[in-house]
Design an enzyme around this catalytic site. Sequence first.
Site, PDB file in Angstrom:
ATOM      1  N   SER A   1       0.844  -1.197   0.000  1.00  0.00           N
ATOM      2  CA  SER A   1       0.000   0.000   0.000  1.00  0.00           C
ATOM      3  C   SER A   1       0.879   1.246   0.000  1.00  0.00           C
ATOM      4  CB  SER A   1      -0.964  -0.044   1.191  1.00  0.00           C
ATOM      5  OG  SER A   1      -2.001   0.899   1.029  1.00  0.00           O
TER       6      SER A   1
ATOM      7  N   GLU B   1      -9.267  -5.296  -4.463  1.00  0.00           N
ATOM      8  CA  GLU B   1      -8.681  -4.231  -3.659  1.00  0.00           C
ATOM      9  C   GLU B   1      -9.739  -3.362  -2.974  1.00  0.00           C
ATOM     10  OE1 GLU B   1      -5.627  -3.537  -2.911  1.00  0.00           O
ATOM     11  OE2 GLU B   1      -4.303  -4.405  -4.418  1.00  0.00           O
TER      12      GLU B   1
ATOM     13  N   HIS C   1      -7.660  -5.678  -0.268  1.00  0.00           N
ATOM     14  CA  HIS C   1      -6.451  -4.936   0.073  1.00  0.00           C
ATOM     15  C   HIS C   1      -5.865  -5.436   1.388  1.00  0.00           C
ATOM     16  CE1 HIS C   1      -3.823  -1.466  -0.313  1.00  0.00           C
ATOM     17  NE2 HIS C   1      -4.063  -1.139   0.954  1.00  0.00           N
TER      18      HIS C   1
END
Length: 580
Positions: free
Chosen positions: A194, A318, A411
Amino acid sequence: MSVTEQITTTDGVVRGRRGRRVMYWRSLPYAAPPVGDLRFRAPQPVQPWTDVRDATYFRAAGIQPRFGVRLGPRKQQEMSEDSLTLNVVAPVTPAVRPRPVMVFIHGGGYLFGTSALRLYSGVQLAADGDVIVVSINYRLGAFGYADFTEFSTPDSPYESNLGLRDQIAALRWIQANIAGFGGDPDNVTLFGESAGAHAVLSLLATPSAAGLFQRGIAQSAPADWGLTVAEAREFARRVLDKLGIAPENANRALREADPHAIRHAFNRASNAAMAEFPGFFPAAPVADGELLPHTPIDAFTGGHTHRVPLIIGTCRNEGALFNKFTDTLPTRPERLKRALSAAGPEYYPRVFSTYPGFPGPEAAIRAGGDYFFWRPSLAVMEAHSRHSPTYAYRYDFAPRLFQLYKLGATHATDLLPTFGAVYEPWSRALTAGGSRRGLLAVTRQFQDNWLNFARTGAPLPVWPRYTEAERSTLIIDAPGRVDHDPDRTQRELWAGVRAPQLVPVGGGVSPTTAGYPDPDEGSEGDGSLLGGIAAEHPVAAGAADAAVSAAEKLSDSEDDDAPDRTTETPAETTDPKRAD
């Protein structure tokens, strides 16, 4: 070559702890505390010490929302501006030659996060992979990513890109000291997830980082984060406005303000900007023309990045995590429409035919996640592959618990196989329902490829390079496979699309709008994937807390040791070639 718990660094002697399989040193300072007159200044050298520094425990994390330092149901890490530290984990077994070094940069949107999370310990990677694992803290939010240089004075200057400068300082410390821990300073691999993945790409775009690492891994990078000088100045003024500080008083007031007041103002300004311009993200490095000549995405597409091997990829779902627990990504049709308006009127209508079921919720979430993470990552893959070895992947595996809560391979779920969470006793709470063998399989895929890449600069031979002609992509699943140009129609939709800007081309100041609540207000989550699930359902909360409690009990006894991965063997093949 053997390593003892007591190591002499360039700043003084540090004492770590020896476990059954690893040795570790925690919270080693790589820069002076950025406090007082050093607030909003570039990192300065550490003041050497004469006594032996106790490096057996974690000290403070950076200033951030409370949920970011929640390490367990009843355990929070201290916060302080004095947090520029790193951690080292090394195998206890003697090495015949210096070991590869893997440097992890944590995520959290550049707003929160800490290297002290048990998941990030690196113990299993170090012990079974025969590598040195380093994890770092860096300044967050306003302290690392606000550009107050406009308010400098000759006697009291401010610098930009402080979080990025911190990361460079940490890498320089590693170059100077890691040999003493058994590591090879000429074989350093960066990996991050990330915002941490974005940091990896930013370092590839920073000229002064040349030679500090030899390869990079970017997991779920929001790759086109980056501000122009005009955007950075506009946003800094918004932060001042939230603080109630007049620009003419900013220099002194910013140095004297309470750190949490600054944090609150930065977060409120961030939420307002993201509401106003969906797809824009203000906590990011600025192309200041000094440290960072171009935004990271422009550096890649312009061919200005370091010529090093790169692994880059995203998770299949995600956007699901953000859609459930926050409203800052364009995972809803109206927000995606606004995000795409900057690219041109033709793009949003094409989403309907490109994502079947759009504007239904599932298709919108997939489209929004692809827009925010996969779209810019594709641009990086294409550009970097023109001059350097590039390897693309997509993470598709989702344990049944995540399928039950309609998260899928969302995610941050790829952090579980990255760090070998499946080998931890508490992981059984995450794989309830029969997903353990699958998670074992994808963990082997991740770690075998990541470790081979760290040793040699290439993953296993079954994973071909990414090229614009073939677009070969490793699909990490149970079993895995290699696809060529997966989701081609969606890829073609995103070609050329860029994130919106805060300041419109041609200048001017955008009006400030009401935003979303401060992340601290009413937030009980811990900022992690477990915390997100816990916020959704009390049953999941119980499982999450049970998992963390188990980890705490383990931590109280031997938190430096990890189970040997050879004690369990998955039923599925983990070789993508055989899996086909």
